[in-house]
Every structure is written in C-alpha cells, then in structure tokens.
Design an enzyme around this catalytic site. Sequence first.
Site, short mmCIF file in Angstrom:
data_model
loop_
_atom_site.label_atom_id
_atom_site.label_comp_id
_atom_site.label_asym_id
_atom_site.label_seq_id
_atom_site.Cartn_x
_atom_site.Cartn_y
_atom_site.Cartn_z
N HIS A 83 0.84 -1.20 0.00
CA HIS A 83 0.00 0.00 0.00
C HIS A 83 0.87 1.25 0.00
O HIS A 83 1.25 1.74 1.06
CB HIS A 83 -0.90 -0.01 1.23
N GLU A 125 -18.62 -5.06 23.76
CA GLU A 125 -17.74 -6.22 23.94
C GLU A 125 -16.49 -6.15 23.07
O GLU A 125 -15.40 -6.56 23.49
CB GLU A 125 -18.50 -7.52 23.64
N HIS A 152 -29.19 -16.87 23.52
CA HIS A 152 -28.26 -16.69 24.62
C HIS A 152 -27.48 -17.96 24.96
O HIS A 152 -26.72 -17.97 25.92
CB HIS A 152 -29.01 -16.20 25.87
#
Length: 695
Positions: free
Chosen positions: A39, A439, A500
Amino acid sequence: MSTAFPAVETLTSTQLDQLCINTIRTLSIDAVQQAKSGHPGTPMALAPLVYTIWNRILRFDPKNPIWPNRDRFVLSNGHASMLLWSALHLSGTQAVDSEYETIGQASVKLDDIRRFRQLDSKAPGHPEYHWVSGVETTTGPLGQGAATSIGMAIAEKWLAHHYNRPGFAIFDYNVYTVCGDGCLMEGIASEAASLAGHLGLDNLCWIYDNNHITIEGNTRIAFTEDVATRFLAYGWNVLRVGDANDLERIEHALEVFRNTKGRPTFIVLDSHIGYGSPNKQDTAAAHGEPLGDEECRLVKRAYGWPEDAKFLVPEGVYEHFTAGIGARGAEARRNWTQLFEAYRAQYPDLAAEIELMQRRELPTGWDRNLPVFPADAKGVAGRDASGKTLNVLAQSIPWFLGGSADLGPSNKTTLTFPGAGDFQADSPGGKNLHFGIREHAMAATVNGLALSKLRPFGASFFIFSDYARPAIRLAALMELPSLFVFTHDAMGDGEDGPTHQPVEHLASLRAIPGLIVLRPGDANEVVEAYRYIVQLRHQPTVLALSRQPLPTLDRTKYAPASGVAKGAYVLADAPGGNPEAIIIASGSEVSLAVEAHEKLLAEGIRSRVVSMPSWEIFEHQPKDYRDSVLPPNVKARVAVEQASTFGWERYVGTADHVIGMKTFGASAPLKELQRKFGFEPAQVVAAVKQQLGTN
Ligand SMILES: Cc1ncc(C[n+]2csc(CCOP(=O)(O)OP(=O)(O)O)c2C)c(N)n1
Ligand SMILES: [Mg+2]
C-alpha cells in the site's frame, strides 16, 4: 550516498525535514514496488505526519523501545505499515528479545525493507507486535489499533494514579493513534471512541487520515457522515489540519492536544492519498497496489528525487533522526531513569512492583488466600467461584484489574473489596472497569492494558464472545496474557433461549492458535484455572464458566483439582485403574460424567472419568502423560459437553461417541433442556454401554 542532493551542510532545517519525509515516501514506494504488493498511497500522504510525530514529538528512545514511560504510537491503518518500518528504521530503533533485553541489532534493517512482505523480513505486510520491536500493537483488521489504544491510555491513567508521587511523575506518557476512513467506519472504533470520550482520556490523540478514499473509490459511496461532529458528540476535542504537508500546523495541533485537559483529542487531517503521483494521487488505485515503474519515476521526479535511485537514504537523514527523536528520546529516558532511581530510594516497594510488572512477574504471595471449596452436592456456580477468586487475586496482585461489558452482577466479576473502586474520569485508580455494552472495544481495550503490562480481564456472557472474537484472536496473535471471563457458558441460560445459549463457541475459540480455552468443572477447578492463568506471561485465556451451581466434588474421593494445570486429568477411575471405558467431560458435564461413572461401577463396568477443562493445555503435555490419561488401547470412549460436538472426534474416535449439541438450544428451564438434549446420567451410561457393545 547520493550526488543528486546539495551537500548536507548547506541544507536548512526545513530542507532536512523535507529530505527525511521524502525518504519515508520513497522507501515506501520502492518497498511496495519490489514486493509487487502493498500500500504505497497512504505512506506517501502521511509521511509528514509520521515524521512530525516521531522526530518532533514522540518521547520514545530508539535505543530502548520498551522503556515503560515512552509515548505510544499506534498505526491503526496497518496497511500503511511502510510508515512504521521507515520510522523504526530511520530512527535506529533497537530490537529486544522476549525477555525485553536489547540484543544489539536494529529492529528494522534497510535489508528488511528491501525484503518487505517476504518470509522472515522484519518488515511484514502489517505491523506485528512481538515480531518487530517498536511495534506497540498488531494492526491490520481496521479499527483494532484505535480501540487497543484506549487500553493503553486507561493504563497510563491507572498507573499514574497508583504509582506517581509528588515530584515523581513516573507515568505521564501519551498515546498517538493514526487511523483512516476504514478504522472510523468500523463499529469497534465507535465503541472505543464513545468510551474514551466518557472517560475523558486526555492522554489520547487520534489523528484521522481524511483522504476520502477507500478501496472501492471515493468515500461518497458509503461514508458521508460528519465525522468531526460525531467526535464532538462523543466528548472529544476536535481539531482540523487542512493540509497534511504542513508540519507546523500538525505540530501545533499536537501541542494543542498536549495542553487539552479532560478530553481526548481528535485531529482531522486532510490528506491526498498517493501524494505527488501525477496519475494516481487522490484515487483508489494509490491505495493497495504498486505504482508501476513509470509512475515511480514520475513521482520521484515530483519529489526532486533521483529517478532511478532505489531504497535511497540520502546523507543527513539518519543524522537528522538521531538529532531529533534520538537525542530527545535518550534524554527523556535518562531523566526518567534518574527519577526512577530516586523514587526507588524513597518508595522501594512501589518501585519493586513496577519492575515486577514490567517483566510480567507476580508479587510473592500472589496465591495466598485463594479459596478452597468444601465438597458440596448442591455446589457453587462457576461464576460465583470465579467472583470469589477474582476478588482475592485483585487484592494480592496490585495491577490485576478488569470489568465487564455491563454484566458485572451476572458475570460476578465485580471487585467488591474495600478500596477496589470504579475506574472513572475522576477516579482513575479504580479497579472495576465499566466497559458499557461494548464487547468488541472491551476485548481490544483489555489487549491495550495487557500491552501496558497490567493484568487485565474483560467479561461478558459466553454467547457474546462472538462480539469480541476479532480482538481475542489478536490477543493470541500478539501472545498477550489477556483474560476473557465468559459466564453462562452453555444451556444453563435456560429460559433465555437459543439467542443466549452458546453452541459453537468452544469449538470456534479452541480453533484459535495459542488461545487457552478453559472450562472448569467445579468450584475448585475454577480456582486452579485461575492459578494457572495468572502465571501465564505470553498467552491469552478464555475462561468459560457456568451460570448454574455445579456440585463441588469431594476431592478426598476424587483426584485433586490441581490436575487442571495439565489440561485434563483422571478424576475418577475404575478400582485399581485399568479402565475398559472412558468418559471425558468439561465444565458442567463433569459432575454428570461422575454420576454416570458411579452407576457404571455399580453395574461392574470399569469406567474412568477424565475431566478435560482445556484441550490446548492437554495437548502441550508429554505423550506419556497424555497416554496415561487416555490409554490408546481403550477405545470405548464417550465425550460429554454441552456444546457443538465439532472436534471431539480427536479424543473419542468418531462423532457418534460424543454427547453434545448438534442444533441450537431452546428456551426452557435447564432441567427440561438437559432431558431434551440428552445430558442426563442414563444417556451417558447408555452411550458407554453402546461403546462396549453391552447394550
Ligand atoms: C476489518 C477489516 N476489513 C477490511 C479490511 C480490508 N481493507 C484494508 S484497507 C481497506 C480500505 C481502508 O480505507 P482507509 O482506511 O480509508 O485507508 P486508505 O486507503 O485511505 O489508506 C480495506 C477495506 C481490513 N484490513 N480490515
Ligand atoms: Mg481513506
């Protein structure tokens, strides 16, 4: 040395700056061209920024890249790695080994840059912590570096609060993070920026490469929000530098950052990807492919560079870095070292703690007071045993801290002892971190804390490890002792239902190389799991814990829980050993296996129960130990685990030896789920008999 440039003595300081910047640019261009991949465009655009930060601002001593109070530089747009390889090379940064000792070698040699992206080069495709000294964190998955830098900034605040004393600013470093459009599109960066704004981390500066280009073209196709306003809303101080080539403005903005208190700083830097390339500047083509030989020549001409020179570092460039970051860094470290010696004389205990922490060692007596749980048929939940243990460890190890993504009361990770405190902007010494419901940023933040040598943990429900997985993977790649505590690890979440209830998570995390996944079977195994984890210096752990009580096994009858440290151990055996069948279980299924085993014994079947909290640890044991636990001649084997059966074949032969989950769970009380999915003693007994052909 080149004859194309005026004699170095005749150059003004501005010309020397420019020479250094163009060296970074052309090294980047040449490296990408040589590798035929990489890059070039962003290094060409951001060379002035990186030059300014490194040579004018950063308190970093190239002679000792792990000096604890160094400023941190994070390249979150990791594809622009040639910026970092150039900076590390030109500044003469030294390599350190895994014991943090310098080894008398350059971290990145010019030869490494010539071999950019090739096997064993110290200039790999993306920045890799652990592989190249001076890289503060591994980046490449966009947004991760930015989020990890939050952890570094939190660490500085916490360390300063705990260890600084009047006249002794032992910790006062800043964190500089470069990020691009991609980083800021990623959710993780938004989570992290929101948290950093809330915490008022004024030691943190993100510089946003606002070039309006990503791989598919102009950002107008997918990213048109007002980023500056967004960061204002997060509570950051937002600055703008309209020209990425203006060193004075960049330096000024960085000065404003250092003088800004109570808020992190966000600098929008308007840049031109592929700067100087007549045909590729401001196009996506400059992002991720070599410029091509002809364009390389044109660019070099535009920079006033010898067109055919390759990997050229003109005379005066190394010296200019030595006079800049070299001199400034050496002086800063010398002053700090003197300060630290005086500090040690006055505060020997604190100084000793800092040194232990830096080596990732533990204070003596770190394991005193670890709980021992008496046998109890009703038992203790994994999460409760964990909570008790965490509260002991966080008192015995001063730099052990952590928190949950808003599930502290459920995860039982809250540190409740007097003085534990909450980490907030106005109480940066607290040991309870509140990550909010973020999270992914939590896991990256935990990594940032671990990179800063603290012993951090982050917690949530096991199901939401999915939301944190990319950062957990990076913890493994970086070999960091990050700890992820995940409770509600199976069907125990009962009525909450399949959204869950984790199924594939154990298998998926076990597949990450180097990550230790531990699923302890009773309260004493939880304690032993922590005893093992805390002693790790270079490995991350996922601890999977039950929500519901698990019987605490009678360790006078069964083997001691210290077997956890071997990954798997014989918990209960046929009288005199020599079993004809083996039941292997982890976590909540261990007591189920024991129950089945007792029934089998009563029927005269010589079964053995192996508690296997960790595949990863077990697989690192010597073969004779492994064979003693799972004797190869015993083919009648059953594995029981309330999770995907995926992978258990390696221990039991084929999938029909596994009692596990083949579907998602369901919403119902746990007892009913155990019946529905076959996690009852009778089913385990039947499976063993089937293996023995005695059904
Ligand atoms: C999480 C993630 N998704 C996708 C990629 C692949 N990728 C690498 S660079 C890039 C474009 C980044 O654009 P920007 O951040 O604006 O960088 P610039 O081209 O301006 O340097 C993409 C999609 C990645 N590295 N990480
Ligand atoms: Mg961009």
